[in-house]
Design a protein around this motif. Structure first.
Motif, PDB file in Angstrom:
ATOM      1  N   GLN B 157       0.592  -1.296  -0.084  1.00 42.94           N
ATOM      2  CA  GLN B 157       0.011   0.055   0.053  1.00 42.94           C
ATOM      3  C   GLN B 157       1.040   1.228   0.030  1.00 42.94           C
ATOM      4  O   GLN B 157       1.951   1.371   0.678  1.00 42.94           O
ATOM      5  CB  GLN B 157      -0.934  -0.087   1.412  1.00 42.94           C
ATOM      6  CG  GLN B 157      -1.870   1.290   1.360  1.00 42.94           C
ATOM      7  CD  GLN B 157      -2.733   1.003   2.347  1.00 42.94           C
ATOM      8  OE1 GLN B 157      -2.516   0.893   3.495  1.00 42.94           O
ATOM      9  NE2 GLN B 157      -3.923   1.580   2.169  1.00 42.94           N
ATOM     10  N   VAL B 158       0.607   2.309  -0.860  1.00 46.18           N
ATOM     11  CA  VAL B 158       1.349   3.584  -0.817  1.00 46.18           C
ATOM     12  C   VAL B 158       0.446   4.483  -0.468  1.00 46.18           C
ATOM     13  O   VAL B 158      -0.744   4.745  -1.332  1.00 46.18           O
ATOM     14  CB  VAL B 158       1.938   3.615  -2.301  1.00 46.18           C
ATOM     15  CG1 VAL B 158       2.625   4.985  -2.350  1.00 46.18           C
ATOM     16  CG2 VAL B 158       2.546   2.461  -2.678  1.00 46.18           C
ATOM     17  N   TRP B 159       0.937   5.298   0.340  1.00 44.75           N
ATOM     18  CA  TRP B 159       0.043   6.455   0.881  1.00 44.75           C
ATOM     19  C   TRP B 159       0.344   7.565   0.133  1.00 44.75           C
ATOM     20  O   TRP B 159      -0.259   8.547  -0.152  1.00 44.75           O
ATOM     21  CB  TRP B 159       0.085   6.942   2.185  1.00 44.75           C
ATOM     22  CG  TRP B 159      -0.480   5.720   2.961  1.00 44.75           C
ATOM     23  CD1 TRP B 159      -1.902   5.197   2.702  1.00 44.75           C
ATOM     24  CD2 TRP B 159      -0.532   5.280   4.493  1.00 44.75           C
ATOM     25  NE1 TRP B 159      -2.107   4.111   3.845  1.00 44.75           N
ATOM     26  CE2 TRP B 159      -1.346   4.176   4.926  1.00 44.75           C
ATOM     27  CE3 TRP B 159       0.422   5.357   5.258  1.00 44.75           C
ATOM     28  CZ2 TRP B 159      -1.392   3.625   6.014  1.00 44.75           C
ATOM     29  CZ3 TRP B 159       0.606   4.816   6.775  1.00 44.75           C
ATOM     30  CH2 TRP B 159      -0.223   3.757   6.906  1.00 44.75           C
ATOM     31  N   ASP B 160       1.890   7.909   0.166  1.00 46.32           N
ATOM     32  CA  ASP B 160       2.378   9.066  -0.864  1.00 46.32           C
ATOM     33  C   ASP B 160       3.523   8.473  -1.223  1.00 46.32           C
ATOM     34  O   ASP B 160       4.260   7.607  -1.214  1.00 46.32           O
ATOM     35  CB  ASP B 160       3.043  10.361   0.371  1.00 46.32           C
ATOM     36  CG  ASP B 160       1.924  10.769   1.188  1.00 46.32           C
ATOM     37  OD1 ASP B 160       0.906  11.254   0.489  1.00 46.32           O
ATOM     38  OD2 ASP B 160       1.839  10.489   2.451  1.00 46.32           O
ATOM     39  N   PRO B 161       3.711   9.337  -2.576  1.00 45.54           N
ATOM     40  CA  PRO B 161       5.158   8.859  -3.283  1.00 45.54           C
ATOM     41  C   PRO B 161       6.258   9.077  -2.568  1.00 45.54           C
ATOM     42  O   PRO B 161       6.301   9.895  -1.701  1.00 45.54           O
ATOM     43  CB  PRO B 161       4.893   9.946  -4.614  1.00 45.54           C
ATOM     44  CG  PRO B 161       3.471  10.514  -4.555  1.00 45.54           C
ATOM     45  CD  PRO B 161       3.082  10.423  -3.154  1.00 45.54           C
ATOM     46  N   PRO B 162       7.200   8.088  -2.645  1.00 45.39           N
ATOM     47  CA  PRO B 162       8.426   8.247  -2.022  1.00 45.39           C
ATOM     48  C   PRO B 162       9.233   9.504  -2.018  1.00 45.39           C
ATOM     49  O   PRO B 162       9.946   9.876  -1.172  1.00 45.39           O
ATOM     50  CB  PRO B 162       9.140   6.782  -2.109  1.00 45.39           C
ATOM     51  CG  PRO B 162       8.586   6.249  -3.304  1.00 45.39           C
ATOM     52  CD  PRO B 162       7.293   7.078  -3.513  1.00 45.39           C
ATOM     53  N   GLU B 163       9.284   9.847  -3.183  1.00 41.35           N
ATOM     54  CA  GLU B 163       9.879  11.202  -3.525  1.00 41.35           C
ATOM     55  C   GLU B 163       9.897  12.240  -2.440  1.00 41.35           C
ATOM     56  O   GLU B 163      10.704  12.984  -2.092  1.00 41.35           O
ATOM     57  CB  GLU B 163       9.641  11.920  -4.853  1.00 41.35           C
ATOM     58  CG  GLU B 163       9.883  10.976  -6.045  1.00 41.35           C
ATOM     59  CD  GLU B 163       8.794   9.902  -6.384  1.00 41.35           C
ATOM     60  OE1 GLU B 163       7.982   9.604  -5.646  1.00 41.35           O
ATOM     61  OE2 GLU B 163       8.983   9.358  -7.551  1.00 41.35           O
ATOM     62  N   TRP B 164       8.530  12.410  -2.001  1.00 40.05           N
ATOM     63  CA  TRP B 164       8.101  13.576  -0.890  1.00 40.05           C
ATOM     64  C   TRP B 164       8.616  13.192   0.195  1.00 40.05           C
ATOM     65  O   TRP B 164       9.361  13.853   0.925  1.00 40.05           O
ATOM     66  CB  TRP B 164       6.672  13.614  -0.860  1.00 40.05           C
ATOM     67  CG  TRP B 164       6.215  14.305   0.200  1.00 40.05           C
ATOM     68  CD1 TRP B 164       6.212  15.699   0.380  1.00 40.05           C
ATOM     69  CD2 TRP B 164       5.744  13.989   1.397  1.00 40.05           C
ATOM     70  NE1 TRP B 164       5.879  16.252   1.511  1.00 40.05           N
ATOM     71  CE2 TRP B 164       5.446  15.448   2.122  1.00 40.05           C
ATOM     72  CE3 TRP B 164       5.590  12.880   2.009  1.00 40.05           C
ATOM     73  CZ2 TRP B 164       4.851  15.126   3.518  1.00 40.05           C
ATOM     74  CZ3 TRP B 164       5.011  12.843   3.512  1.00 40.05           C
ATOM     75  CH2 TRP B 164       4.867  13.904   4.070  1.00 40.05           C
ATOM     76  N   TRP B 165       8.724  11.927   0.615  1.00 41.04           N
ATOM     77  CA  TRP B 165       9.323  11.553   1.914  1.00 41.04           C
ATOM     78  C   TRP B 165      10.826  11.541   1.928  1.00 41.04           C
ATOM     79  O   TRP B 165      11.473  12.155   2.989  1.00 41.04           O
ATOM     80  CB  TRP B 165       8.895  10.062   2.116  1.00 41.04           C
ATOM     81  CG  TRP B 165       9.336   9.553   3.469  1.00 41.04           C
ATOM     82  CD1 TRP B 165      10.437   8.932   3.559  1.00 41.04           C
ATOM     83  CD2 TRP B 165       8.642   9.406   4.896  1.00 41.04           C
ATOM     84  NE1 TRP B 165      10.853   8.709   4.864  1.00 41.04           N
ATOM     85  CE2 TRP B 165       9.507   8.878   5.648  1.00 41.04           C
ATOM     86  CE3 TRP B 165       7.587   9.781   5.085  1.00 41.04           C
ATOM     87  CZ2 TRP B 165       9.066   8.464   7.047  1.00 41.04           C
ATOM     88  CZ3 TRP B 165       7.138   9.401   6.407  1.00 41.04           C
ATOM     89  CH2 TRP B 165       8.045   8.977   7.339  1.00 41.04           C
TER      90      TRP B 165
END
Lengths: 424, 426
Positions: B157-165
């Motif tokens: 499950q992905v809540w937010d794209p990892p680039e942001w994190w």
């Protein structure tokens, strides 16, 4: 109608579709003419539009050539890929190539002689760049008539670090001298420039004003469109294109609004760049629509407007003024460009002295405070647009030109023993 | 009151064969009622048989995340998550190098140890599949290790794209590139992916070859308030804001606009009500802002339903474009349930903008300028038809797309897809 195959050549497809040949290409297909478009960068999804070259190597070559051109103060001269265009299947299959905006960095002027010898060629000039040493619009400078050099405005688009304008002018002269093309211009103003240009002495010149879809661009329910766009109830709407391009007269529009003395509640409706009129926050309602992707959005903007303000200082035709005309909206423009001619000033267009923001403000105030004048100018504008700027008539004239060019080249080819064109 | 469409019929979720599978939740937070991710996990897991669930949480040590009472009896293990935010002690490239060494150490030493613990836990609980939330570099790397070493289906499950994190945790460029490659591989090797929005499901299917379905955070339909048809009586205009404050630039611009308007819109005095935790409170006393602190969701909806307009900012910053395009703010679900018009302040390409536009369910403001914000606020006051229409359509959009029933249905679809993938691979 005789059938022939056309390839439209431009920088890109979707953005500036009217000027890159995309719209014309689609209209030709609708008429049953075999047409394809070849562009440097394809952005849309049309199956009959092709990229000239693709791949990582293309990008590398492209970037290197562009950088070298910037460093050496040259324009459209170093990309080797334009020569390869002759091998493109769409070019090879076409009976005629129609060039549009080929000055936006991807083309090589020295490819023009070869390409135009290989295929009958038509080139639409949308601005005077082809006749100058570097700039898109020379404004009041007349050095383009004498060979450029000692350029007084190197920073103007397309800017140069060093003054190579004389060299570029000479290169253009050489390229055109060895080429064989028919030129299309959209206005008498451009026709005058081409005739005055020593570079274009050989050119076979045709004036064909661009057309608009008069069924789409037409007067509509202004109140409903105002409501849709969020115009405050009771406000009059002044629409304009907001861009920092030096040709479009942004400083004059801003100065005019600063000087405008009116009690009429006003909405400034802009398209293209956002935030350029923010200084008027609190004084007028500002609605920035940004870059409008669709024709429908453009039509909404025109139809909601009461006045179209177009203080361009460099304009070779003025498509937006024509669209405003077709939608029955009065336009205020500057003289000294193609706009007075395009808008049939003073019959329809309200033309004031170029660069005079006081006169602009005065004209704007006059129209804001005179509803019957606004409406009557709008009506005249619509009538003139119907008489002069029908899209069908435009496409008819372009097709007639293709036919003439092919017939002429076909007979020349026959005389030279080459295979005749399909129309010969 | 607006006429509303009937609720979707979703019955017998727990009878669904997929719901009977033994599932190991591998997540950054257990199902709980305190954190957004935990709330969502709790809601999704309600469609599963608790007897078949186990949970392994890799917890941020600062979080006080306890297992929700509904799942108190399940096998549960929590371990400490390595620090993912990078504090750089050295300047420039040296700082990047420092970060790179730290990340390399975690990837090669810490993660294998964590993976071993997960394998041991799985050995005890014997799951049929693993459901793993991919939040942060630890979970991405851990999922990758588990996929490579455990012969079990994994649904991610992905809540937010990892680039942001990775950006907000100052991860260096070399590690970032490696983590993104791993992320892509994890998505590709997942039996199914639960994406945060339809836009994300579409993008990950296209870009990573993932089998993705949108599972958007949902709330119980019964919590929703009937849509309002007009502003509250009186001379105030109350703007509600709830949840995390991640779009700081947009928020600041709202305040600047209100300052320029002297906190008056169309003759009404503006007041802002804020719900949530961890706001920067500096300067608030100078403005007409009431901070009510953290409230649970039912109370939040109740409070927000008494506001006039609900403000949802989203990133204009081009560096956060992928997040804006692909994520879905959970506050939007809460807002729509509150039955008041949402003012979406974000770019046209953002996923909440597209969602609201498609449903004609929010006042859309796609400019950062004061004019753009003032126009949107004013319109919600003077255009009473739009106010009622947007509130009504917002409620309808909630009922049709954002209830927990619908979310669970999508969740079960994702699990079914994973089960089908096993069938097809055989």
């Amino acid at each position: 109608m005789s059938q022939f195959r056309i390839v439209q050549v431009g920088a890109t497809d979707v953005e500036g579709a009217r000027f890159n040949g995309q719209e014309l290409h689609q209209k030709l297909i609708q008429r049953g003419i075999e047409s394809s478009q070849v562009v440097w960068r394809k952005r849309g999804t049309d199956d009959t539009t092709y990229e000239m070259f693709s791949g990582a190597l293309r990008s590398k070559i492209d970037q290197t050539a562009a950088k070298l051109e910037r460093d050496l103060s040259l324009q459209s001269l170093l990309s080797p890929l334009a020569f390869e265009f002759a091998k493109h299947p769409q070019f090879k299959a076409a009976d005629l190539a129609h060039y549009h905006l080929i000055h936006t960095g991807f083309f090589n002027l020295m490819a023009l002689p070869g390409l135009t010898q290989l295929k009958p060629s038509v080139w639409t000039l949308h601005d005077p760049w082809a006749m100058t040493g570097h700039c898109v619009h020379p404004f009041d400078c007349t050095r383009w008539k004498e060979g450029c050099g000692s350029c007084p405005s190197l920073d103007n688009e397309f800017s140069m670090k060093r003054d190579n304008t004389r060299l570029m002018w000479r290169i253009k002269q050489l390229a055109y001298c060895m080429s064989d093309f028919d030129l299309i211009v959209c206005s008498k103003w451009m026709e005058g420039m081409v005739k005055a240009s020593p570079l274009m002495k050989k050119a076979r010149l045709h004036r064909i004003p661009l057309g608009v879809d008069l069924n789409a661009f037409q007067p509509g329910d202004s109140q409903a469109k105002k409501q849709k766009l969020g115009v405050y109830p009771g406000n009059l709407v002044v629409a304009l294109r907001a861009t920092t391009s030096i040709y479009k007269g942004l400083p004059h529009a801003i100065e005019c609004l600063r000087k405008l003395d009116t009690k009429q509640p006003l909405t400034i409706l802009t398209f293209n760049q956002k935030g350029l009129f923010e200084e008027f926050f609190g004084k007028y309602q500002i609605i920035d629509l940004g870059w409008l992707e669709s024709t429908e959005e453009m039509i909404d903007a025109y139809q909601s407007a009461d006045i179209f303000l177009m203080p361009s200082e460099g304009e070779s035709f003025g498509m937006m003024a024509v669209e405003a005309m077709a939608c029955g909206k009065p336009s205020i423009i500057f003289d000294g460009t193609a706009l007075p001619e395009t808008t049939f000033a003073p019959e329809y267009g309200v033309s004031v002295r170029k660069g005079d923001s006081d006169a602009l403000a005065h004209a704007l105030k006059g129209l804001l405070e005179n509803e019957s004048k606004r409406l009557s100018l709008g009506e005249k504008g619509r009538k003139l647009a119907v008489q002069h700027y029908g899209e069908k008539e435009y496409v008819d004239r372009v097709i007639a030109l293709y036919t003439d060019v092919l017939a002429r080249r076909g007979s020349k080819a026959s005389a030279g023993g080459k295979s005749a064109s399909p129309l010969a | 009151m607006m006429e509303v469409c009937p609720p979707p019929i979703i019955a017998g979720q727990r009878e669904n064969p997929v719901a009977q599978k033994r599932i190991l939740l591998l997540s950054v937070v257990p199902p709980n009622s305190r954190y957004t991710g935990g709330i969502m996990l709790h809601s999704m897991c309600q469609s599963l048989n608790a007897d078949n669930l186990s949970c392994f949480s890799v917890l941020n040590p600062r979080m006080k995340a306890e297992m929700h009472p509904d799942f108190e009896g399940i096998a549960y293990k929590a371990v400490r998550r390595p620090r993912e935010a990078n504090v750089r002690h050295l300047p420039g490239r040296l700082g990047s190098l420092e970060c790179f060494f730290k990340e390399t150490y975690i990837a090669n030493v810490t993660i294998p140890k964590l993976a071993q613990q997960v394998r041991e836990f799985a050995g005890q609980t014997k799951p049929d599949l693993i459901f793993c939330t991919l939040e942060g570099q630890t979970m991405i790397r851990l999922a990758d290790q588990i996929q490579k070493t455990l012969p079990l289906l994994m649904v991610t499950q992905v809540w937010d794209p990892p680039e942001w994190w990775l950006r907000s945790n100052s991860v260096d460029g070399w590690s970032r590139s490696s983590i993104l490659k791993t992320f892509s591989s994890v998505l590709k090797n997942s039996a199914a992916v639960a994406a945060a929005s339809p836009a994300m499901a579409e993008a990950y299917s296209r870009e990573h070859g993932a089998r993705a379905i949108a599972v958007v955070p949902g709330l119980p339909r019964s919590w929703a308030k009937q849509s309002a048809t007009r502003l509250n009586d009186g001379n105030n205009l109350v703007i509600g804001f709830g949840g995390q404050m991640y779009s700081k630039d947009e928020w600041d611009q709202l305040l600047a606009t209100l300052d320029a308007l002297d906190w008056k819109v169309e003759g009404r005095d503006v007041e802002i009500i804020m719900l949530g935790r961890e706001f920067e409170l500096e300067g608030f006393n100078k403005r007409n802002i009431r901070y009510l602190g953290w409230r649970d969701q039912i109370e939040s909806i109740e409070i927000l339903s008494q506001c006039d307009i609900l403000y949802c900012p989203y990133f204009f910053d081009r560096e956060l474009e992928s997040t804006a395009r692909l994520s879905f703010p959970s506050k939007l679900t809460t807002y729509l349930a509150a039955g008041r018009p949402v003012l979406l302040h974000g770019p046209e390409y953002s996923s909440p903008y597209r969602f609201l536009k498609e449903n004609d369910a929010g006042m859309l403001c796609h400019g950062l300028s004061k004019s753009a914000i003032a126009n949107a606020l004013s319109r919600l006051v003077y255009d009473t038809d739009s106010y009622a229409r947007l509130a009504g359509n917002g409620y309808r959009a909630f009922v049709e797309n954002l209830t927990d029933e619908y979310m669970r249905l999508q969740f079960l679809k994702t699990l079914s897809m994973a089960s089908d993938s096993r069938g097809s691979s055989k």
